[in-house]
Design an enzyme around this catalytic site. Structure first.
Site, PDB file in Angstrom:
ATOM      1  N   SER A   1       0.840  -1.198   0.000  1.00  0.00           N
ATOM      2  CA  SER A   1       0.000   0.000   0.000  1.00  0.00           C
ATOM      3  C   SER A   1       0.880   1.255   0.000  1.00  0.00           C
ATOM      4  CB  SER A   1      -0.962  -0.059   1.186  1.00  0.00           C
ATOM      5  OG  SER A   1      -2.019   0.841   1.036  1.00  0.00           O
TER       6      SER A   1
ATOM      7  N   ASP B   1      -9.071  -7.354  -3.341  1.00  0.00           N
ATOM      8  CA  ASP B   1      -8.672  -6.032  -2.850  1.00  0.00           C
ATOM      9  C   ASP B   1      -9.574  -4.964  -3.459  1.00  0.00           C
ATOM     10  OD1 ASP B   1      -7.401  -3.710  -2.018  1.00  0.00           O
ATOM     11  OD2 ASP B   1      -5.384  -4.411  -2.547  1.00  0.00           O
TER      12      ASP B   1
ATOM     13  N   HIS C   1      -7.199  -6.211   0.860  1.00  0.00           N
ATOM     14  CA  HIS C   1      -6.075  -5.278   0.931  1.00  0.00           C
ATOM     15  C   HIS C   1      -5.060  -5.684   2.005  1.00  0.00           C
ATOM     16  CE1 HIS C   1      -4.303  -1.510  -0.345  1.00  0.00           C
ATOM     17  NE2 HIS C   1      -4.204  -1.090   0.903  1.00  0.00           N
TER      18      HIS C   1
END
Length: 271
Positions: free
Chosen positions: A95, A220, A248
């Site tokens: 991320s 995700d 995620h």
């Protein structure tokens, strides 16, 4: 927990193992220790030295003032690579940590032996921009959400439907998330929430020359696999892998599959 000071900022990290170093960069608001349960043991068992960084503004690293940029976080990572890892080093990010890594590959490629980019993208889209703006508004309001609401919201955003459909797994995750709520009034989290991808970086990433693996998680919602494939296509020679049954938080949801792909890639990427 050891630390260095770079540019007037304290950067804390944890390390374990010996061998080729691997720098691990977490997502927004997360501490380096999020890698400790699954990825660090796997890396150590595979003969690596794992270095998990608290990005500026999270954990014991800081301070992170308003106006924090991805360039600031890249400079922090570069300082750790130079002074702790002794570069070049493998770099793994998820991320926000992947975004930092992507930009690091452009400005300090000599410090990176290879890169693994999890749950990332090469350009924004309407939903990612709206989510980033909403998070910034929440952070700027300084509102602390009720922990139970925060836990449910994060579970729905970040976990796979497969996880949520399993009553025992879902309850375990809700308990964990409720015990560690997002602290939006925290200045560090507010600063990190400002660091988002708001421009198309595909043309820039065409200049990356470091061996790269892009890892997406099938369920995700924040960085869907289509975004990961596009990112891999933008980086010359990049490999792509999609991990099923993961949202995620895929590196925590499906650690065995993630670790297998990670270790295999690093075995073929000597420092």
């Amino acid at each position: 927990m050891p630390s260095i000071v770079a540019g007037g900022v304290t950067l804390h990290y944890e390390e374990a193992g010996r061998g080729d170093p691997v720098l691990l960069l977490p997502g927004t608001g997360a501490r380096g220790r999020t890698w400790a349960l699954h990825q660090i043991p796997a890396l150590v068992a595979a003969g690596h030295r794992a270095i998990a960084l608290d990005n500026r503004g999270a954990g014991k690293s800081g301070p992170a003032a308003p106006g924090l940029t991805v360039g600031d976080l890249v400079a922090d990572a570069a300082a750790v690579l130079e002074r702790v890892a002794g570069g070049p080093c493998h770099v793994v990010g998820t991320s926000l940590g992947a975004f930092i890594t992507q930009e690091l590959l452009l400005v300090r490629p000599e410090l990176t032996a290879s890169a693994v980019l999890m749950a990332s993208r090469a350009r924004p889209d309407p939903i990612s921009l709206a989510l980033a703006a909403a998070d910034r508004q929440l952070a700027e309001a300084g509102t602390a959400l009720p922990p139970a609401y925060d836990a449910v919201n994060r579970a729905l955003q970040n976990l796979s439907p497969r996880t949520l459909a399993d009553p025992e797994a879902a309850q375990d995750w809700l308990d964990i998330l409720e015990m560690s709520p997002a602290d939006w009034p925290d200045p560090g989290l507010r600063a990190q929430a400002q660091v988002t991808m708001d421009t198309d970086r595909r043309a820039a990433y065409a200049a990356i020359g470091v061996r790269t693996l892009v890892m997406s998680f099938a369920d995700d919602l924040i960085a869907p696999p289509a975004c990961g494939r596009e990112l891999a296509a933008a980086i010359p020679g990049a490999e792509f892998v999609e991990i099923p049954g993961a949202g995620h938080y895929g590196y925590l949801e499906q650690p065995s599959a993630v670790n297998d792909a990670l270790v295999r890639f690093l075995e073929d990427s000597p420092a």
